[in-house]
Design an enzyme around this catalytic site. Structure first.
Site, mmCIF file in Angstrom:
data_model
loop_
_atom_site.group_PDB
_atom_site.id
_atom_site.type_symbol
_atom_site.label_atom_id
_atom_site.label_comp_id
_atom_site.label_asym_id
_atom_site.label_seq_id
_atom_site.Cartn_x
_atom_site.Cartn_y
_atom_site.Cartn_z
ATOM 1 N N TYR A 158 78.938 42.655 -4.086
ATOM 2 C CA TYR A 158 78.800 43.333 -5.529
ATOM 3 C C TYR A 158 78.875 44.942 -5.040
ATOM 4 O O TYR A 158 78.542 45.340 -6.590
ATOM 5 C CB TYR A 158 77.061 42.108 -5.736
ATOM 6 C CG TYR A 158 75.912 42.666 -6.648
ATOM 7 C CD1 TYR A 158 76.346 41.347 -7.641
ATOM 8 C CD2 TYR A 158 75.236 42.901 -6.921
ATOM 9 C CE1 TYR A 158 75.802 41.646 -8.946
ATOM 10 C CE2 TYR A 158 74.116 43.042 -8.155
ATOM 11 C CZ TYR A 158 75.013 42.315 -9.063
ATOM 12 O OH TYR A 158 74.051 42.306 -10.494
ATOM 13 N N LYS A 165 71.826 48.271 -10.092
ATOM 14 C CA LYS A 165 70.919 47.368 -10.058
ATOM 15 C C LYS A 165 69.387 47.815 -9.722
ATOM 16 O O LYS A 165 68.303 47.921 -10.313
ATOM 17 C CB LYS A 165 70.389 46.101 -9.449
ATOM 18 C CG LYS A 165 71.609 45.094 -10.582
ATOM 19 C CD LYS A 165 71.612 44.763 -11.696
ATOM 20 C CE LYS A 165 72.313 43.837 -12.980
ATOM 21 N NZ LYS A 165 72.055 43.903 -14.075
HETATM 22 P P1 NAD Z 1 77.445 38.300 -20.061
HETATM 23 O O1 NAD Z 1 79.237 38.420 -19.577
HETATM 24 O O2 NAD Z 1 77.063 36.818 -20.628
HETATM 25 O O3 NAD Z 1 76.871 39.466 -20.489
HETATM 26 C C1 NAD Z 1 76.855 40.847 -20.140
HETATM 27 C C2 NAD Z 1 76.715 41.899 -21.698
HETATM 28 O O4 NAD Z 1 76.853 42.869 -21.319
HETATM 29 C C3 NAD Z 1 78.137 41.354 -22.557
HETATM 30 O O5 NAD Z 1 77.363 40.636 -23.179
HETATM 31 C C4 NAD Z 1 78.711 42.272 -22.383
HETATM 32 O O6 NAD Z 1 79.307 42.616 -23.838
HETATM 33 C C5 NAD Z 1 77.455 43.692 -21.875
HETATM 34 N N1 NAD Z 1 78.109 44.389 -21.733
HETATM 35 C C6 NAD Z 1 79.226 44.850 -21.383
HETATM 36 N N2 NAD Z 1 79.466 46.183 -21.244
HETATM 37 C C7 NAD Z 1 79.406 46.571 -22.580
HETATM 38 C C8 NAD Z 1 79.308 47.805 -22.964
HETATM 39 N N3 NAD Z 1 79.387 48.881 -22.153
HETATM 40 N N4 NAD Z 1 77.912 48.183 -24.428
HETATM 41 C C9 NAD Z 1 77.139 46.451 -24.789
HETATM 42 N N5 NAD Z 1 77.162 45.809 -23.667
HETATM 43 C C10 NAD Z 1 77.932 45.457 -22.626
HETATM 44 O O7 NAD Z 1 76.663 37.762 -18.444
HETATM 45 P P2 NAD Z 1 74.923 37.248 -17.677
HETATM 46 O O8 NAD Z 1 75.299 37.147 -16.523
HETATM 47 O O9 NAD Z 1 74.294 37.188 -18.392
HETATM 48 O O10 NAD Z 1 74.334 39.049 -17.897
HETATM 49 C C11 NAD Z 1 72.952 39.729 -18.254
HETATM 50 C C12 NAD Z 1 72.594 40.393 -17.578
HETATM 51 O O11 NAD Z 1 71.886 39.459 -16.125
HETATM 52 C C13 NAD Z 1 73.809 41.461 -17.036
HETATM 53 O O12 NAD Z 1 72.668 42.583 -15.980
HETATM 54 C C14 NAD Z 1 73.167 40.913 -15.710
HETATM 55 O O13 NAD Z 1 73.725 41.839 -13.827
HETATM 56 C C15 NAD Z 1 72.198 39.626 -15.547
HETATM 57 N N6 NAD Z 1 72.214 38.758 -14.095
HETATM 58 C C16 NAD Z 1 72.967 38.173 -13.877
HETATM 59 C C17 NAD Z 1 73.367 36.735 -13.041
HETATM 60 C C18 NAD Z 1 74.494 35.770 -13.241
HETATM 61 O O14 NAD Z 1 74.661 35.430 -11.595
HETATM 62 N N7 NAD Z 1 74.905 35.745 -14.310
HETATM 63 C C19 NAD Z 1 72.080 37.630 -11.958
HETATM 64 C C20 NAD Z 1 71.513 38.228 -12.348
HETATM 65 C C21 NAD Z 1 71.613 39.303 -13.205
#
Ligand code: NAD
Length: 258
Positions: A158, A165
């Site tokens: 990570y 984060k």
């Molecule tokens: P996801 O890939 O669906 O979402 C990430 C989003 O960030 C996408 O829509 C992407 O287009 C956008 N993004 C990336 N670079 C960008 C930029 N330059 N400008 C604007 N948008 C941009 O994946 P997710 O897992 O749904 O992630 C959403 C949030 O949840 C993130 O902050 C991620 O770190 C967090 N999260 C995810 C998990 C997991 O296991 N999936 C766990 C904890 C936290």
């Protein structure tokens, strides 16, 4: 979902990529709870897919492209949202990105460019959203960002994202302090691992899911819908006394020592 919980509220959902996106689960939950929504996707690559999702759900949400690395994009997003939707009651920040190389190598190898990119997209973008969006937010409005346990514990693979984060969670606290006088609350939800586009960029993600199932008190992984439920609560007036908080939705994983 509690019907009517967000009735009469307007919300902005930042960062739907596809049907697996946590932001999409949040959009559906907020819509079911009665909110009117504006939704962003990053760029043209996602436009058709996100537009099909919204049409399929019959939610009449307005769609906007917004890439936080494009200068002026966040400001013009809020100008368009103000024109089309008016004042906002809640915002979901679900943007995150780190270059693949920085996730594949040891953290000690992290370059300044990769460090800066992760910080810019995944942490500073929340500051930019709060700054550009605050004049549009009604009193009692709520901003929620999505974080992860890698902010405070070492999660192999990570790496630079964990540091971003940590910065995001500290920003939640500082922004909660800054915006409290305006009646705006700022919180984070910290989900356990969920299989999404971003998550698959973390090496050993399959092993993470299994480890989580093995260790979490509830003996399972969490679903995006559960994250959406907690986020909807934080958007709603039911959480009016909560700000600057990180709420774990991880089947209890973070409480375990061994
Ligand atoms: P996801 O890939 O669906 O979402 C990430 C989003 O960030 C996408 O829509 C992407 O287009 C956008 N993004 C990336 N670079 C960008 C930029 N330059 N400008 C604007 N948008 C941009 O994946 P997710 O897992 O749904 O992630 C959403 C949030 O949840 C993130 O902050 C991620 O770190 C967090 N999260 C995810 C998990 C997991 O296991 N999936 C766990 C904890 C936290």
């Amino acid at each position: 979902m509690v019907r009517g919980l967000l009735e009469g509220k307007n919300g902005l959902i930042l960062g739907v990529a596809n049907a697996n996106s946590i932001a999409w689960a949040v959009a559906r939950a907020a819509h079911d709870a009665g909110a009117d929504l504006a939704i962003t996707y990053q760029n043209d690559r996602f436009a058709r897919r996100v537009s099909k999702l919204v049409d399929g759900e019959d939610m009449a949400a307005r769609l906007y492209a917004c890439d936080v690395t494009v200068p002026g994009d966040v400001r013009s997003l809020f100008e368009e949202v103000e024109r089309d939707l008016g004042k906002l009651d809640f915002i979901l920040h679900a943007w995150a990105f780190a270059p693949k190389e920085a996730l594949a190598a040891d953290y000690v190898e992290t370059s300044w460019d990769d460090f800066a990119t992760a910080q810019r997209v995944s942490a500073h973008s929340l500051v930019e959203v709060a700054r550009e969006g605050r004049h549009l937010m009604r009193e009692k409005a709520s901003i929620v960002a999505l974080s992860y346990l890698g902010s405070e514990r070492v999660v192999p693979g990570y790496n630079v994202m964990g540091v971003a984060k940590a910065s995001l969670e500290a920003s939640v606290r500082y922004l909660a302090s800054d915006l409290g006088a305006l009646g705006i609350r700022v919180n984070a939800v910290s989900p356990g691992p969920i299989n999404t586009l971003s998550a698959r960029g973390v090496s050993g993600f399959g092993e993470m899911l299994k480890q989580h199932r093995d260790v979490a008190p509830l003996e399972r992984n969490v679903e995006a819908e559960e994250v959406a439920g907690a986020t909807t609560f934080l958007f709603s007036d039911m959480s009016s006394g909560i700000t600057g908080e990180v709420l774990y939705v991880d089947a209890g994983y973070h409480i375990m020592g061994v």
